[in-house]
Design a protein around this motif. Structure first.
Motif, PDB file in Angstrom:
ATOM      1  N   GLY A 136      30.588  40.226  54.837  1.00  0.00           N
ATOM      2  CA  GLY A 136      29.677  40.464  53.740  1.00  0.00           C
ATOM      3  C   GLY A 136      30.225  40.007  52.403  1.00  0.00           C
ATOM      4  N   ASN A 137      29.578  40.453  51.339  1.00  0.00           N
ATOM      5  CA  ASN A 137      29.990  40.016  50.011  1.00  0.00           C
ATOM      6  C   ASN A 137      29.767  41.104  48.981  1.00  0.00           C
ATOM      7  OD1 ASN A 137      27.365  39.212  48.241  1.00  0.00           O
ATOM      8  ND2 ASN A 137      26.972  38.770  50.414  1.00  0.00           N
ATOM      9  N   VAL A 138      30.415  40.920  47.828  1.00  0.00           N
ATOM     10  CA  VAL A 138      30.327  41.866  46.717  1.00  0.00           C
ATOM     11  C   VAL A 138      29.741  41.146  45.508  1.00  0.00           C
ATOM     12  CG1 VAL A 138      31.680  43.206  45.046  1.00  0.00           C
ATOM     13  CG2 VAL A 138      32.239  43.318  47.492  1.00  0.00           C
ATOM     14  N   LEU A 139      28.848  41.834  44.801  1.00  0.00           N
ATOM     15  CA  LEU A 139      28.326  41.328  43.541  1.00  0.00           C
ATOM     16  C   LEU A 139      28.547  42.393  42.475  1.00  0.00           C
ATOM     17  CD1 LEU A 139      26.777  39.189  41.906  1.00  0.00           C
ATOM     18  CD2 LEU A 139      24.669  40.402  42.520  1.00  0.00           C
ATOM     19  N   ASN A 140      29.285  42.041  41.442  1.00  0.00           N
ATOM     20  CA  ASN A 140      29.532  42.940  40.323  1.00  0.00           C
ATOM     21  C   ASN A 140      28.602  42.586  39.168  1.00  0.00           C
ATOM     22  OD1 ASN A 140      31.735  44.262  41.611  1.00  0.00           O
ATOM     23  ND2 ASN A 140      33.064  42.533  41.076  1.00  0.00           N
ATOM     24  N   ILE A 141      28.103  43.611  38.504  1.00  0.00           N
ATOM     25  CA  ILE A 141      27.273  43.391  37.321  1.00  0.00           C
ATOM     26  C   ILE A 141      28.167  43.573  36.093  1.00  0.00           C
ATOM     27  CG2 ILE A 141      25.223  44.052  36.038  1.00  0.00           C
ATOM     28  CD1 ILE A 141      24.718  42.842  38.852  1.00  0.00           C
ATOM     29  N   THR A 240      26.232  30.808  50.377  1.00  0.00           N
ATOM     30  CA  THR A 240      27.396  31.068  51.238  1.00  0.00           C
ATOM     31  C   THR A 240      28.673  30.350  50.823  1.00  0.00           C
ATOM     32  OG1 THR A 240      26.451  29.403  52.730  1.00  0.00           O
ATOM     33  CG2 THR A 240      26.142  31.712  53.324  1.00  0.00           C
ATOM     34  N   HIS A 241      28.622  29.401  49.886  1.00  0.00           N
ATOM     35  CA  HIS A 241      29.852  28.753  49.430  1.00  0.00           C
ATOM     36  C   HIS A 241      30.085  28.986  47.942  1.00  0.00           C
ATOM     37  CE1 HIS A 241      32.897  25.355  50.110  1.00  0.00           C
ATOM     38  NE2 HIS A 241      33.146  26.308  50.991  1.00  0.00           N
ATOM     39  N   THR A 242      29.531  30.090  47.443  1.00  0.00           N
ATOM     40  CA  THR A 242      29.704  30.474  46.043  1.00  0.00           C
ATOM     41  C   THR A 242      30.528  31.752  45.987  1.00  0.00           C
ATOM     42  OG1 THR A 242      27.565  29.511  45.436  1.00  0.00           O
ATOM     43  CG2 THR A 242      28.506  31.117  43.910  1.00  0.00           C
ATOM     44  N   THR A 243      31.723  31.659  45.420  1.00  0.00           N
ATOM     45  CA  THR A 243      32.586  32.838  45.334  1.00  0.00           C
ATOM     46  C   THR A 243      33.500  32.729  44.119  1.00  0.00           C
ATOM     47  OG1 THR A 243      34.004  34.323  46.631  1.00  0.00           O
ATOM     48  CG2 THR A 243      34.477  31.953  46.786  1.00  0.00           C
ATOM     49  N   GLY A 244      33.879  33.874  43.591  1.00  0.00           N
ATOM     50  CA  GLY A 244      34.760  33.921  42.432  1.00  0.00           C
ATOM     51  C   GLY A 244      34.080  33.501  41.137  1.00  0.00           C
ATOM     52  N   GLN A 245      32.758  33.537  41.106  1.00  0.00           N
ATOM     53  CA  GLN A 245      32.029  33.001  39.962  1.00  0.00           C
ATOM     54  C   GLN A 245      31.520  34.083  39.016  1.00  0.00           C
ATOM     55  OE1 GLN A 245      31.950  29.597  39.468  1.00  0.00           O
ATOM     56  NE2 GLN A 245      33.369  29.829  41.189  1.00  0.00           N
ATOM     57  N   HIS A 246      31.542  33.763  37.724  1.00  0.00           N
ATOM     58  CA  HIS A 246      30.887  34.560  36.702  1.00  0.00           C
ATOM     59  C   HIS A 246      29.606  33.821  36.329  1.00  0.00           C
ATOM     60  CE1 HIS A 246      35.192  35.951  35.408  1.00  0.00           C
ATOM     61  NE2 HIS A 246      34.811  36.472  36.557  1.00  0.00           N
ATOM     62  N   VAL A 247      28.490  34.318  36.789  1.00  0.00           N
ATOM     63  CA  VAL A 247      27.206  33.640  36.610  1.00  0.00           C
ATOM     64  C   VAL A 247      26.478  34.297  35.431  1.00  0.00           C
ATOM     65  CG1 VAL A 247      25.007  33.044  37.677  1.00  0.00           C
ATOM     66  CG2 VAL A 247      27.102  33.103  39.063  1.00  0.00           C
ATOM     67  N   PHE A 248      26.253  33.523  34.386  1.00  0.00           N
ATOM     68  CA  PHE A 248      25.608  34.053  33.183  1.00  0.00           C
ATOM     69  C   PHE A 248      24.090  33.990  33.324  1.00  0.00           C
ATOM     70  CE2 PHE A 248      29.841  33.389  31.820  1.00  0.00           C
ATOM     71  CZ  PHE A 248      30.059  34.204  30.723  1.00  0.00           C
ATOM     72  N   CYS A 249      23.471  35.145  33.207  1.00  0.00           N
ATOM     73  CA  CYS A 249      22.011  35.239  33.218  1.00  0.00           C
ATOM     74  C   CYS A 249      21.623  35.787  31.851  1.00  0.00           C
ATOM     75  CB  CYS A 249      21.571  36.164  34.351  1.00  0.00           C
ATOM     76  SG  CYS A 249      19.799  36.175  34.667  1.00  0.00           S
ATOM     77  N   ASP A 250      21.583  34.886  30.843  1.00  0.00           N
ATOM     78  CA  ASP A 250      21.530  35.363  29.460  1.00  0.00           C
ATOM     79  C   ASP A 250      20.740  34.469  28.508  1.00  0.00           C
ATOM     80  OD1 ASP A 250      23.197  33.161  29.224  1.00  0.00           O
ATOM     81  OD2 ASP A 250      24.749  34.197  28.089  1.00  0.00           O
ATOM     82  N   GLY A 251      19.987  33.505  29.036  1.00  0.00           N
ATOM     83  CA  GLY A 251      19.206  32.631  28.170  1.00  0.00           C
ATOM     84  C   GLY A 251      20.051  31.793  27.231  1.00  0.00           C
ATOM     85  N   GLY A 252      21.314  31.553  27.629  1.00  0.00           N
ATOM     86  CA  GLY A 252      22.202  30.733  26.801  1.00  0.00           C
ATOM     87  C   GLY A 252      22.855  31.481  25.659  1.00  0.00           C
ATOM     88  N   TYR A 253      22.754  32.793  25.660  1.00  0.00           N
ATOM     89  CA  TYR A 253      23.219  33.606  24.525  1.00  0.00           C
ATOM     90  C   TYR A 253      24.708  33.404  24.226  1.00  0.00           C
ATOM     91  CZ  TYR A 253      23.775  37.778  21.575  1.00  0.00           C
ATOM     92  OH  TYR A 253      24.043  38.632  20.536  1.00  0.00           O
TER      93      TYR A 253
END
Length: 265
Positions: A136-141, A240-253
Motif C-alpha cells: 500500500g501507500n501513505v499520503l500526508n496532507i 504507481t511510480h510516484t513516490t517521495g513527492q510534495h505535490v502542490f495543490c495551491d493554484g500556484g500560490y
C-alpha cells in the motif's frame, strides 16, 4: 476515469470535521470511488457520517480515536485489522494551525507537534504491517507553512516541515517492499475552519479579498474537492511510480512569479 480504488481499505485521519472540511470531503470522495473509508478521528461526528454512508449501501466504519494518544491509535489499527483484515492506503489528514508561537508555553508547542506530526508517525507505524502486506501507500496532507513560514505558529510550522521530511524518509523505507509515500501541500482553501477565522476578524472581508488576490490561478482558493481529487489520484494505482513527492495543490500560490499579481488597469 476508473481510479481502481474499488474495495480498497483507506484509513483516513481527521475525516470527522465539519461538513465541507478537507477531511470530510476526502472521506466522501473515497466512498464515491467504491473504496472503504476507515475513519480515525476523536469527534463523534464520525458516527453520523458513517451512518449516512451505510444508509446508501456504502461500506465504511468509524474508529473513534484521539490521535494524540499512541495507545488509542494502536487500538484503532487493531480494530481495523479485525474488521477488514487489510489496509491499502493511509491518509494522514489531521492538522490544526494552533498559533503555538515563541510566546506559547513548552506544553503548547509539544502538544502542537503531537497532533500535527507525531500522530502521523504513530498511525503509519501501527498500520505498517498491513500496508506492507498490501503493498500500500501513505499520503500526508501538508501545508505551505512548512515551506514559507507564517509567523506566530512555531509548532505548526515545525510539524508541517516534519511531515514533508517524513514523507521522503518513508518513501525510502517503503522502496524495500514496493510501497509509496507522498504529500499534498495546501496553501489557501476555504474550509469551515477558515471561514470561522475570517469571521473572527474585524476586517474579515478585506483580509479575505487580499488573500484571494494573491492566488495566481483564477484568483480563488483551492476547493476541498480539488484537494480530494488530487488525493484520490495519488493513492490510486494510476500513480504507481510516484513516490517521495510534495505535490502542490495551491493554484500556484507558493511558486509562481509575483509579477503575475500585477493587476491591469
Amino acid at each position: 476515469m476508473d481510479l481502481q480504488l474499488k474495495d480498497k481499505v483507506v484509513v483516513i485521519s481527521g475525516a470527522a470535521g465539519h461538513r465541507g472540511s478537507i477531511g470530510e470531503v476526502m472521506m466522501r470522495a473515497i466512498a464515491a470511488e467504491g473504496a472503504i473509508p476507515a475513519i480515525v478521528d476523536r469527534n463523534a461526528r464520525g458516527f453520523e457520517y458513517v451512518k449516512e454512508l451505510q444508509a446508501e449501501g456504502i461500506d465504511a466504519e468509524f474508529f473513534q480515536t484521539d490521535v494524540t494518544d499512541p495507545e488509542q491509535i494502536a487500538s484503532a489499527a487493531d480494530r481495523i485489522k479485525a474488521k477488514y483484515g487489510r489496509i491499502d492506503a493511509v491518509i494522514n489528514n489531521v492538522g490544526v494551525n494552533d498559533g503555538a508561537g515563541l510566546e506559547a508555553s513548552y506544553d503548547d508547542f509539544m502538544n502542537s507537534l503531537k497532533l500535527n506530526v507525531v500522530s502521523y508517525w504513530c498511525l503509519v507505524k501501527e498500520c505498517l504491517p498491513m500496508l506492507k502486506a498490501a503493498k500500500g501507500n501513505v499520503l500526508n496532507i501538508g501545508s505551505k507553512v512548512g515551506y514559507t513560514g507564517q509567523g506566530n505558529t512555531s509548532g505548526y510550522a515545525a510539524a508541517k516541515g516534519g511531515v514533508m521530511a517524513l514523507t521522503r524518509e518513508w518513501a525510502v523505507d517503503f522502496v524495500k517492499w514496493g510501497g509509496r509515500s507522498n504529500c499534498i501541500i495546501i496553501a489557501e482553501s476555504y474550509t469551515p475552519a477558515y471561514e470561522t477565522w475570517i469571521k473572527s476578524l474585524p476586517n474579515g472581508e478585506e483580509k479575505l479579498k487580499s488573500i484571494v488576490e494573491k492566488i495566481p490561478l483564477e484568483n480563488r482558493m483551492t476547493t476541498p474537492q480539488e484537494i480530494a481529487n488530487q488525493a484520490l489520484f495519488l493513492i490510486s494505482d494510476l500513480a504507481t511510480h510516484t513516490t517521495g513527492q510534495h505535490v502542490f495543490c495551491d493554484g500556484g500560490y507558493v511558486h509562481l512569479d509575483r509579477s503575475l499579481l500585477t493587476q491591469e488597469k
